[in-house]
Write an enzyme that holds these catalytic residues in place. Structure first.
Site, mmCIF file in Angstrom:
data_model
loop_
_atom_site.group_PDB
_atom_site.id
_atom_site.type_symbol
_atom_site.label_atom_id
_atom_site.label_comp_id
_atom_site.label_asym_id
_atom_site.label_seq_id
_atom_site.Cartn_x
_atom_site.Cartn_y
_atom_site.Cartn_z
ATOM 1 C CE1 TYR A 108 -3.315 2.770 0.145
ATOM 2 C CE2 TYR A 108 -2.984 2.934 2.514
ATOM 3 C CZ TYR A 108 -3.575 3.393 1.351
ATOM 4 O OH TYR A 108 -4.412 4.492 1.391
ATOM 5 C CG ASP A 152 -3.704 1.688 -3.835
ATOM 6 O OD1 ASP A 152 -3.216 2.261 -4.838
ATOM 7 O OD2 ASP A 152 -4.534 2.228 -3.082
ATOM 8 C CG HIS A 254 -8.970 0.427 -4.743
ATOM 9 N ND1 HIS A 254 -7.799 0.708 -5.410
ATOM 10 C CD2 HIS A 254 -9.096 1.394 -3.797
ATOM 11 C CE1 HIS A 254 -7.232 1.780 -4.900
ATOM 12 N NE2 HIS A 254 -8.002 2.220 -3.915
#
Length: 263
Positions: A108, A152, A254
């Site tokens: 992340y 991500d 997402h």
């Protein structure tokens, strides 16, 4: 075959009640990489990860923020957290596990805002993460294993990866130096697996703002990536963004990104 899914859940507790639990129960994935879990391990809804080997890297510095996890059908041979940078230790940004023949990471990457300390933090993470990846790749090669970093990444590589790229050229996630950093990884041998499976097209997008009608108009960003060493990248057979049928059926901003890797 190895089926790997990556998804930013935008809060595991909220997502579980919106449809993530049903999605997880029905997935055929061997490995599921989660980002932005926003929970300590003991705060995950009871029974949600039953049947999985779950490993966590929660944010220890600010509870309810960030956090990554990896779920695997097979028990990991080893587990590591962080990127060997004291600033990001306990930040819930990175976790990796060793599985037979492959190291899988859940990332992340910080989401910056131009002109603020958040962008400075993101840039410092980029500066530390590139050499960490180089070291991890070298160690994996010595062990005759592949590496896959899912997550991500909060960077869209090119114009084809944002529907409204012209309106975002000065925004974090599409800044020239961020794209150059990512291009350096790809130029250095890492494979953008989803793009390799979908050449010459816009998207497929994996994130849509909750504002306005971004999802309905498919005005999204492709920022959730599978980044693999060449041997594993060459084994990719398909890459699919599991886009919800409708806005009302979304359980995150997402969508899961699923790649099937052949033997």
């Amino acid at each position: 075959m190895l089926v790997v899914t990556s998804v930013n859940v935008n809060g595991i507790r909220a997502a579980a009640g919106k449809g993530f639990a049903a999605w997880l129960a029905g997935t055929a994935a061997d490995v599921v990489c989660l980002q932005e879990t926003r929970a300590q391990p003991e705060e995950v809804p009871a029974g949600l990860f039953d049947g999985w080997h779950a490993r966590f890297a929660p944010c220890l510095s600010a509870k309810g923020r960030s956090g990554v996890a990896i779920l695997s059908r097979a028990e990991p041979e080893a587990v590591r957290t962080g990127i060997d940078d004291d600033e990001f230790a306990g930040s819930g940004r990175y976790l990796e596990v060793d599985l037979p023949g492959v190291t899988v990471g859940s990332l992340y990457l910080p989401n910056g805002t131009v002109g603020t300390p958040k962008q400075d933090e993101k840039d410092r993470f980029l500066a530390s993460f590139a050499p960490y990846l180089a070291l991890r790749r070298a160690k994996a090669a010595a062990e005759d294993r592949e590496v896959l970093v899912c997550g991500d990444w909060n960077i869209a590589p090119a114009e084809a990866d944002i529907r409204n790229w012209r309106g975002n050229v000065a925004n974090s996630g599409f800044l020239p130096h961020e794209r150059e950093w990512l291009a350096g990884l790809f130029g250095g041998g890492w494979v953008d697996v989803v793009r390799a499976q979908h050449p010459g097209v816009d998207g497929p997008y994996s994130w849509w703002s909750y504002r306005g009608r971004a999802f309905d108009n498919d005005a999204g960003w492709r920022i959730d990536h599978h980044v693999a060493t060449p041997g594993l990248g060459a084994r990719a057979r398909s890459a699919v963004v599991e886009r919800a049928p409708s806005h009302a059926e979304r359980w995150s901003d997402h969508a899961p990104v699923t790649v099937v890797y052949g033997p």
